[in-house]
Motif scaffolding. Structure first.
Motif, PDB file in Angstrom:
ATOM      1  N   ARG A  17      -3.570 -12.832   4.737  1.00 56.39           N
ATOM      2  CA  ARG A  17      -3.528 -14.241   4.569  1.00 56.39           C
ATOM      3  C   ARG A  17      -4.656 -15.064   4.833  1.00 56.39           C
ATOM      4  N   TYR A  18      -5.151 -15.846   3.902  1.00 55.56           N
ATOM      5  CA  TYR A  18      -6.359 -16.493   4.202  1.00 55.56           C
ATOM      6  C   TYR A  18      -6.127 -17.892   3.946  1.00 55.56           C
ATOM      7  N   TYR A  19      -6.967 -18.788   4.808  1.00 54.25           N
ATOM      8  CA  TYR A  19      -6.653 -20.403   4.650  1.00 54.25           C
ATOM      9  C   TYR A  19      -8.072 -20.746   5.251  1.00 54.25           C
ATOM     10  N   VAL A  20      -8.361 -21.782   4.256  1.00 58.88           N
ATOM     11  CA  VAL A  20      -9.515 -22.672   4.575  1.00 58.88           C
ATOM     12  C   VAL A  20      -9.241 -24.072   4.219  1.00 58.88           C
ATOM     13  N   GLY A  21      -9.612 -25.234   5.147  1.00 59.90           N
ATOM     14  CA  GLY A  21      -9.031 -26.474   4.958  1.00 59.90           C
ATOM     15  C   GLY A  21      -9.561 -27.334   5.973  1.00 59.90           C
ATOM     16  N   HIS A  22      -9.270 -28.776   5.914  1.00 60.37           N
ATOM     17  CA  HIS A  22      -9.781 -29.614   6.685  1.00 60.37           C
ATOM     18  C   HIS A  22      -8.793 -30.888   6.653  1.00 60.37           C
ATOM     19  N   LYS A  23      -8.984 -31.860   7.498  1.00 66.07           N
ATOM     20  CA  LYS A  23      -8.209 -32.897   7.467  1.00 66.07           C
ATOM     21  C   LYS A  23      -9.444 -34.048   7.460  1.00 66.07           C
ATOM     22  N   GLY A  24      -9.298 -35.062   6.342  1.00 68.64           N
ATOM     23  CA  GLY A  24     -10.339 -35.980   5.980  1.00 68.64           C
ATOM     24  C   GLY A  24      -9.791 -37.149   5.494  1.00 68.64           C
ATOM     25  N   LYS A  25     -10.387 -37.934   4.834  1.00 64.67           N
ATOM     26  CA  LYS A  25      -9.952 -39.010   4.334  1.00 64.67           C
ATOM     27  C   LYS A  25      -8.876 -39.141   3.051  1.00 64.67           C
ATOM     28  N   PHE A  26      -8.843 -37.931   2.518  1.00 68.17           N
ATOM     29  CA  PHE A  26      -8.045 -37.645   1.730  1.00 68.17           C
ATOM     30  C   PHE A  26      -6.833 -36.805   2.309  1.00 68.17           C
ATOM     31  N   GLY A  27      -6.655 -36.666   3.297  1.00 69.20           N
ATOM     32  CA  GLY A  27      -5.466 -35.970   4.115  1.00 69.20           C
ATOM     33  C   GLY A  27      -5.983 -34.469   4.316  1.00 69.20           C
ATOM     34  N   HIS A  28      -4.822 -33.853   4.336  1.00 70.88           N
ATOM     35  CA  HIS A  28      -4.903 -32.374   4.761  1.00 70.88           C
ATOM     36  C   HIS A  28      -5.249 -31.594   3.398  1.00 70.88           C
ATOM     37  N   GLU A  29      -6.456 -30.955   3.048  1.00 73.87           N
ATOM     38  CA  GLU A  29      -6.761 -30.454   1.890  1.00 73.87           C
ATOM     39  C   GLU A  29      -7.102 -28.999   2.408  1.00 73.87           C
ATOM     40  N   PHE A  30      -6.568 -28.069   1.461  1.00 71.84           N
ATOM     41  CA  PHE A  30      -6.678 -26.586   1.781  1.00 71.84           C
ATOM     42  C   PHE A  30      -6.664 -25.725   0.572  1.00 71.84           C
ATOM     43  N   LEU A  31      -6.778 -24.633   0.937  1.00 74.25           N
ATOM     44  CA  LEU A  31      -6.811 -23.617   0.003  1.00 74.25           C
ATOM     45  C   LEU A  31      -6.131 -22.367   0.842  1.00 74.25           C
ATOM     46  N   GLU A  32      -4.911 -21.721   0.215  1.00 72.63           N
ATOM     47  CA  GLU A  32      -4.376 -20.551   1.202  1.00 72.63           C
ATOM     48  C   GLU A  32      -3.654 -19.580  -0.005  1.00 72.63           C
ATOM     49  N   PHE A  33      -3.852 -18.428   0.487  1.00 74.88           N
ATOM     50  CA  PHE A  33      -3.295 -17.412  -0.230  1.00 74.88           C
ATOM     51  C   PHE A  33      -2.784 -16.141   0.601  1.00 74.88           C
ATOM     52  N   GLU A  34      -1.802 -15.287   0.056  1.00 75.16           N
ATOM     53  CA  GLU A  34      -1.146 -14.374   0.893  1.00 75.16           C
ATOM     54  C   GLU A  34      -0.782 -13.236  -0.004  1.00 75.16           C
ATOM     55  N   PHE A  35      -1.051 -12.007   0.353  1.00 73.33           N
ATOM     56  CA  PHE A  35      -0.447 -10.865  -0.118  1.00 73.33           C
ATOM     57  C   PHE A  35       0.497 -10.263   0.734  1.00 73.33           C
ATOM     58  N   ARG A  36       1.689  -9.847   0.126  1.00 78.17           N
ATOM     59  CA  ARG A  36       2.725  -9.160   0.970  1.00 78.17           C
ATOM     60  C   ARG A  36       3.102  -7.936   0.497  1.00 78.17           C
ATOM     61  N   SER A  37       3.412  -6.912   1.248  1.00 79.46           N
ATOM     62  CA  SER A  37       3.703  -5.508   0.821  1.00 79.46           C
ATOM     63  C   SER A  37       4.725  -5.215  -0.074  1.00 79.46           C
ATOM     64  N   ASN A  38       5.522  -6.234  -0.373  1.00 86.54           N
ATOM     65  CA  ASN A  38       6.237  -6.265  -1.551  1.00 86.54           C
ATOM     66  C   ASN A  38       5.838  -6.552  -3.000  1.00 86.54           C
ATOM     67  N   GLY A  39       4.756  -6.861  -2.881  1.00 87.86           N
ATOM     68  CA  GLY A  39       3.892  -7.121  -4.201  1.00 87.86           C
ATOM     69  C   GLY A  39       3.673  -8.691  -4.156  1.00 87.86           C
ATOM     70  N   MET A  40       4.323  -9.687  -3.397  1.00 88.34           N
ATOM     71  CA  MET A  40       4.177 -10.942  -3.563  1.00 88.34           C
ATOM     72  C   MET A  40       2.847 -11.573  -3.507  1.00 88.34           C
ATOM     73  N   LEU A  41       2.373 -12.331  -4.315  1.00 86.80           N
ATOM     74  CA  LEU A  41       1.017 -13.250  -3.939  1.00 86.80           C
ATOM     75  C   LEU A  41       1.396 -14.430  -4.265  1.00 86.80           C
ATOM     76  N   ARG A  42       1.323 -15.048  -3.059  1.00 82.01           N
ATOM     77  CA  ARG A  42       1.285 -16.513  -3.080  1.00 82.01           C
ATOM     78  C   ARG A  42       0.026 -17.460  -2.854  1.00 82.01           C
ATOM     79  N   TYR A  43      -0.045 -18.510  -3.786  1.00 78.59           N
ATOM     80  CA  TYR A  43      -1.025 -19.265  -3.591  1.00 78.59           C
ATOM     81  C   TYR A  43      -0.832 -20.797  -3.462  1.00 78.59           C
ATOM     82  N   ALA A  44      -1.785 -21.467  -2.775  1.00 83.71           N
ATOM     83  CA  ALA A  44      -1.587 -22.885  -2.473  1.00 83.71           C
ATOM     84  C   ALA A  44      -2.911 -23.775  -2.512  1.00 83.71           C
ATOM     85  N   ASN A  45      -2.959 -24.844  -3.193  1.00 83.89           N
ATOM     86  CA  ASN A  45      -4.387 -25.623  -3.312  1.00 83.89           C
ATOM     87  C   ASN A  45      -3.769 -26.847  -3.095  1.00 83.89           C
TER      88      ASN A  45
END
Length: 155
Positions: A17-45
């Motif tokens: 799992r990787y996350y990079v983000g901050h809270k600023g004048k536009f709220g909580h802005e972030f990029l996050e993704f994760e790989f799971r052993s069952n093959g699931m790749l989840r991505y959020a921006n």
């Protein structure tokens, strides 16, 4: 558990799992993704700039993709590193990287890195450089998988 296709490594626990983000004048802005052993790749921006909405993608990847992700991580030698000397998260933002491979479980937290100048001026430039390049490699890998999967139009 993933399939038995490529050998033993597909049978061991695997999570990234990787996350990079901050809270600023536009709220909580972030990029996050994760790989799971069952093959699931989840991505959020999440960016609220100009009223953008959150982008969420989920896709299952093959055991070969998970094997490549493992290879990228192992060859980086990040599992030998320690984040004790890395810059603490601050108002500019934070990064988190969590990796579970078999019996190894590591978790890193540091501030956002603007450039290699930030890396070189840190208390652990070698370790932070390994982290910096691994994150770049993983982000490129994820972006290519997401764009490849969601641009293909079935017949």
């Amino acid at each position: 558990m993933a399939g038995v296709v490529g050998g033993e490594e597909e049978l061991e626990e695997f999570y990234v799992r990787y996350y990079v983000g901050h809270k600023g004048k536009f709220g909580h802005e972030f990029l996050e993704f994760e790989f799971r052993s069952n093959g699931m790749l989840r991505y959020a921006n999440n960016s609220n700039y100009k009223n953008d909405t959150m982008i969420r993608k989920e896709v299952y990847v093959t055991p070969a993709v998970l094997k490549e992700c493992r290879r990228i991580i192992l060859e980086s030698e990040i599992l030998k590193e320690d984040d004790n000397q890395w810059p603490e998260p601050d108002r500019v933002g934070r990064q988190e990287l969590e990796i579970v491979m078999g019996n190894e479980h590591i978790s890193f937290t540091t501030s956002k890195i603007g450039s290699l100048v930030d890396v070189q001026s840190s208390n652990d430039p070698e370790g932070l450089r390994i982290f910096y390049y691994l994150v770049q490699d993983l982000k490129c890998f994820v972006f290519s998988l997401i764009s490849l999967h969601f641009k293909i139009k079935p017949i």
